[in-house]
Every structure is written in structure tokens, then in C-alpha cells.
Design an enzyme around this catalytic site. Structure first.
Site: not given
Ligand code: F6P
Length: 371
Positions: A143, A186-187, A280
Site C-alpha cells: 500500500d 491500497g486500503r 465490466r
Molecule cells: O495491506 C495490504 C493489503 O493487501 C491491502 O491493500 C488490502 O486491503 C489488505 O491487505 C487485504 O488483506 P487480506 O489479505 O487480509 O485480505
């Protein structure tokens, strides 16, 4: 503190390409100094179960620099300060088990910990350092949202994967005259969306830092249509949200952060309804975290690992190694976790995107965009 004899290393939170390169670099740099290295399996959880502590030698880290994932395993559960425990009535409550963890650390005669992770792991590392554990952090996350470092390793690989996917989607979008709405991770930060979107000449980029107006996005699609460009590529960060609206949450487990995802479906449905253009959705998801790290991420990871060991040798703790090109420096862990690193709206990449005419859904777009 006295002479270092034994250090431990942990990888916490979501995995990111380059973790194995850091592990190799830490192990080889430590062995050069005749230190022992203990790998903690499955993040901090491993310190609650000593069978998860494994010695790492030269053979354990052979041939792993270019391999994704982590030989130690990882988890985004098991925060020792908020550890989920099942109560007698079956309910789950969050318990502070950090003292137990510090005790294990002392009992195992571990002189220092290299904690590799993102913001959550750095917050835990900081908490442990405040309890007296000698900790050096290494910033990891696709991220790129950790403060104190220009870049985290893993980000470059995620952007490369997203850019490659967007390049591929261009030709199929154009062939079918469709709108492709591509959701990236990317959260709460828009780094992956912005960098992959600009590099792949996307027409629309929606990021959490700029709440969007769907009408402006639709105007962009229709404007392209009027100019004979019958397809549109929109990159949507998972944390993007409309003006006055919320981020889309797809789930949450006890002791974990909310899971984001689903905004692309909403954007695509609204575009199709308002413009009549077939739209899509492609959600890139964990593809962005898997596989080989790019050369940049490998090198950064190797540099971070060696720098972490030099930092321990210098007796400097409660810090995180950080990239401040051309050098790797250290920053206080307190600073690294003090705030999230969002995309600065006046950054050069943002200005470039604006000059190229990319639509951010906020009504300040230029004339040209995309291909
Ligand atoms: O922080 C890294 C990340 O890949 C984020 O971009 C995403 O929101 C999250 O982790 C997803 O987490 P998980 O692997 O628990 O689904």
C-alpha cells in the site's frame, strides 16, 4: 546493551513481495557477525508457541531472494496487545498478552528483534519497544502508506502487476467498446491506483484522497464517446468513495481490520446505468501481492535487511529503517506510526496526471486523457 548473540526476525500482516529478500539479508548479515538468528513463524503468534521458533542458517535462506511470500509465514491476526481469545460463553474478547510475549523473548535470550511489517506491525513493534524490547522495524506493504519512508518494499511489484493488467485490459476494452472498471488494493491510500493508472494511461483514477462525483466520471466516459473513443479504462482504489459516501466494506473478523472491496461494482453499475455503456469489473485482489518481487523491491528489501542488522550492531532501537534516496536511514517508530502516508494532492505524479487530463471525479480534469 551488551554484546549481541542472538536476534529474532518476524514477518507480520499481509505478505508483500520482497519479504524473503529481507529475511535472507538479515540472516546473512547477522551470520557475518557470528550472531544466531531465530525465525518466528506466523508473525507475533509464534512467540506464544515456542515450537514456532526456528533457527535460521545459511541453508535456510538459500535461493529465496526472488521468491514471493515469506518462508516464515505471516498473519494479520494475533496482535499481542489485542489478542482474540474465546471466553467460557463462546464469545471472543480481545486480551493484552504483550507481557507474556516479552517474557518469552527474555527466556529465549533473544537480544533484538527485526520486525518486518506494515503500519499494524510497526504499531505492535513500537508497543513492544516501549516495554523494553530492543526492536528495529522494516517497512513492508504494497500500500506504500507508511510514514517516515519514501517507499515500502512490495509497492513497486504491486504497481507493476496492476500496470501490466491494465495494459492487457486496454485492448479488450477497445475491441468490445466497453468501460473497464479495475479495482486495485491500497486500503485507505491511493498510491497503487495513482501510479498504475498514470503509467497505463487510464482515463479515470479514483482514490480515497479525492471523494468522487459519479456524474463527473460519467461525463468523462461520454466525452470520450463523443470524441470517437468508445472505451474507457477506470482504475478504482478499494478505498475510493463518493462525495459524502462511505468506503465499501466487504467483511470484518474479530481482531482484524475491516476488509475493503466492492466499490468497483458500484462505479461500474452507475456508469452503465447513466451512460448506457457496457461496463465490466476486474478486481485484481491478491494477485498484486503474489509472485516475484521486482528488481527494485528486491534491492530495497536486501538494503533494508542489511541496514536493520547494522542498526542493531550500533545499539539503536525503537526505530524503523527507511528509504530516503539515495540512502537508507532510520526513523523513530513513533514517527512511522504517527500518521498514514496518503497521496499528497500537490505531488508531481498528481500534477502529471492532471496535466494528462486524467479524471479524478472531482471536476478539475483537463481535456485529453488515455489513449
Ligand atoms: O495491506 C495490504 C493489503 O493487501 C491491502 O491493500 C488490502 O486491503 C489488505 O491487505 C487485504 O488483506 P487480506 O489479505 O487480509 O485480505
Amino acid at each position: 546493551m551488551g554484546r549481541i548473540r542472538r536476534i529474532a526476525i518476524t514477518t507480520g500482516g499481509g505478505d508483500a513481495p520482497g519479504l524473503n529478500a529481507v529475511i535472507r539479508s538479515v540472516v546473512l548479515s547477522a551470520l557475518q557477525r557470528n550472531w544466531e538468528v531465530i525465525g518466528i513463524r506466523k508473525g507475533y503468534e509464534g512467540l506464544f508457541d515456542t515450537s514456532k521458533l526456528i533457527p535460521l542458517d545459511r541453508d535456510s535462506v538459500r535461493g529465496i531472494t526472488h521468491i514471493g511470500g515469506t518462508i516464515l509465514g505471516t498473519t494479520n491476526r494475533g496482535n499481542p496487545f489485542e489478542y482474540p481469545m474465546r471466553c467460557a460463553d463462546g464469545a471472543i474478547s480481545l486480551v493484552d498478552r504483550s507481557d507474556e510475549l516479552v517474557e518469552t523473548f527474555r527466556r529465549m535470550r533473544i537480544d533484538a528483534l527485526v520486525a518486518i511489517g506494515g503500519d499494524g506491525s510497526m504499531r505492535i513493534a513500537h508497543g513492544l519497544a516501549e516495554k523494553g524490547l530492543p526492536v528495529v522495524g522494516v517497512p513492508k506493504t504494497i500500500d506504500n502508506d507508511l510514514s517516515g519512508t519514501v517507499i515500502t518494499f512490495g509497492f513497486d511489484t504491486a504497481v507493476t502487476v496492476a500496470t501490466d493488467a491494465l495494459d492487457r485490459l486496454h485492448s479488450t476494452a477497445e475491441a468490445h467498446e466497453r468501460v473497464m472498471v479495475v479495482e486495485v488494493m491500497g486500503r485507505y491510500a491511493g498510491w497503487i491506483a495513482l501510479h498504475s493508472g498514470v503509467a497505463s494511461t487510464a482515463d479515470v483514477i479514483l482514490i480515497p484522497e479525492i471523494p468522487f462525483d459519479i456524474d463527473i466520471v460519467c461525463d468523462k466516459v461520454l466525452d470520450r464517446e463523443a470524441r470517437g473513443r468508445h472505451f474507457t479504462i477506470a482504475v478504482v482504489a478499494e478505498g475510493a468513495h463518493p462525495v459524502g459516501g462511505e468506503m465499501v466494506v466487504s467483511g470484518k473478523a474479530v481482531g482484524q481490520e475491516v476488509r475493503l472491496g466492492g466499490i468497483a461494482e458500484q462505479v461500474a453499475a452507475a456508469i452503465e446505468e447513466r451512460t448506457g455503456k457496457e461496463s465490466r469489473v476486474v478486481r485484481l485482489g491478491h494477485l498484486q501481492r503474489g509472485g516475484r518481487p521486482t528488481t527494485f523491491d528486491r534491492l530495497t528489501a536486501l538494503r533494508f535487511g542489511a541496514a536493520a542488522v547494522r542498526t542493531i550492531e550500533a545499539g539503536i532501537f525503537n526505530v524503523m529503517v527507511a528509504l530516503d534516496p539515495p540512502r537508507v536511514k532510520t526513523v523513530e517508530l513513533a514517527e512511522a506510526v504517527s500518521r498514514m502516508k496518503n497521496v499528497p494532492l500537490d505531488s508531481d505524479t498528481m500534477l502529471t496526471a492532471r496535466d494528462l487530463g486524467v479524471c479524478f471525479g472531482d471536476g478539475t480534469d483537463g481535456e485529453e486523457a488515455g489513449t
